[in-house]
Motif scaffolding. Structure first.
Motif: not given
Length: 284
Positions: A196-221
């Motif tokens: 598994x990747x971490x959520x922040x790690x996945x978001x960071x890779x998205x930004x490094x790849x060139x994506x914009x407006x990258x957002x991470x939301x938690x729905x564990x509850x």
């Protein structure tokens, strides 16, 4: 730990389908993902549809748009988008049996002209650049050994202005303590998942790849009742599992699937993993 291949992943879903058929009512609900509870009072069937609704809302899907369902299973989420938004889509799964089921389900629900399902790898889709308005993965991208490979492919096949939505299991942090990683591995191997990747790690890779407006939301509850359902499925299924272990010569995948609910539940309670959504856009 053994590294799982696409064949292993397909075998896992093919060999454990009966479990999902019983506990998830797969033939009716078309879903193997978790139920998403907005109020906590929904039926399980409604909670399963809520997750499809979340993808549609987060992905800003519009009538007639073209999407890629990366890891489509038996097609439930794609069918939801086609029925409710008249969106067109492609679904990829590593299992030939799942692809065949998805095609049958699309015909059954009257949307076969909108959808195409086939065996394929979302890390190398074969689609041209700038093809899709939306790429989404619903509890499927955890199977990518290197999540960066998926993110790069999603970026390539998205049109300018296209959206990426991933709802999945993410570990709490980039590097877990050894005891927590061991507990996490105890359930992920039950699903033929390598890491598994971490959520922040996945978001960071998205930004490094060139994506914009990258957002991470938690729905564990929102998945607590689903996690509880899985635990009870494990408790109730344990005697049956023992019977099969002694008399029916079950496969490795079937045995591991009977064991995973216990570390799955305990690692969730300890916050070792989270249920999160990544949203990102390709600049227009």
């Amino acid at each position: 730990m053994k590294e799982f291949t696409n064949r292993d992943i397909a075998d896992y879903y093919d060999q454990t389908r009966e479990h999902y058929k019983i506990h998830w009512k797969l033939d009716k609900n078309l879903s193997v993902h978790l139920g998403f509870y907005e109020t906590g009072k929904e039926t399980f069937a409604v909670a399963l549809q809520n997750l499809n609704k979340l993808v549609a809302e987060a992905g800003k899907i519009k009538e007639g748009e073209y999407f890629l369902d990366a890891g489509c299973g038996e097609g439930g989420s794609s069918i939801y988008l086609a029925k409710n938004f008249k969106a067109r889509g492609e679904g990829l799964t590593v299992s030939e049996k799942q692809a065949a089921k998805a095609k049958g389900n699309a015909e059954k629900f009257g949307v076969k002209d909108y959808l195409n399902f086939k065996k394929g790898d979302y890390l190398a889709t074969g689609f041209p650049d700038n093809t899709f308005d939306l790429v989404f993965g619903l509890e499927s991208i955890l199977y990518a050994n290197d999540k960066k490979d998926f993110i790069k492919e999603a970026f390539r096949v998205l049109k300018p202005g296209g959206r990426l939505v991933v709802v999945d299991y993410f570990k709490r942090t980039d590097k877990l303590p050894e005891n927590e990683q061991k507990e996490l591995d105890a359930w992920t191997k039950g699903w033929a998942v390598n890491n598994l990747e971490s959520g922040e790690g996945f978001r960071r890779i998205c930004e490094e790849t060139g994506f914009v407006n990258c957002r991470l939301e938690d729905y564990s509850k929102n998945i607590v009742p689903s996690v509880r359902r899985i635990l009870w499925a494990g408790i109730l299924g344990w005697p049956v599992g023992k019977y099969y272990q002694w008399f029916k010569n079950p496969t490795r995948a079937q045995l591991e699937h009977l064991r995973f609910p216990f570390p799955f539940n305990s690692s969730f309670k300890k916050g070792i993993w989270k249920y999160q959504m990544i949203f990102a856009e390709k600049a227009g």
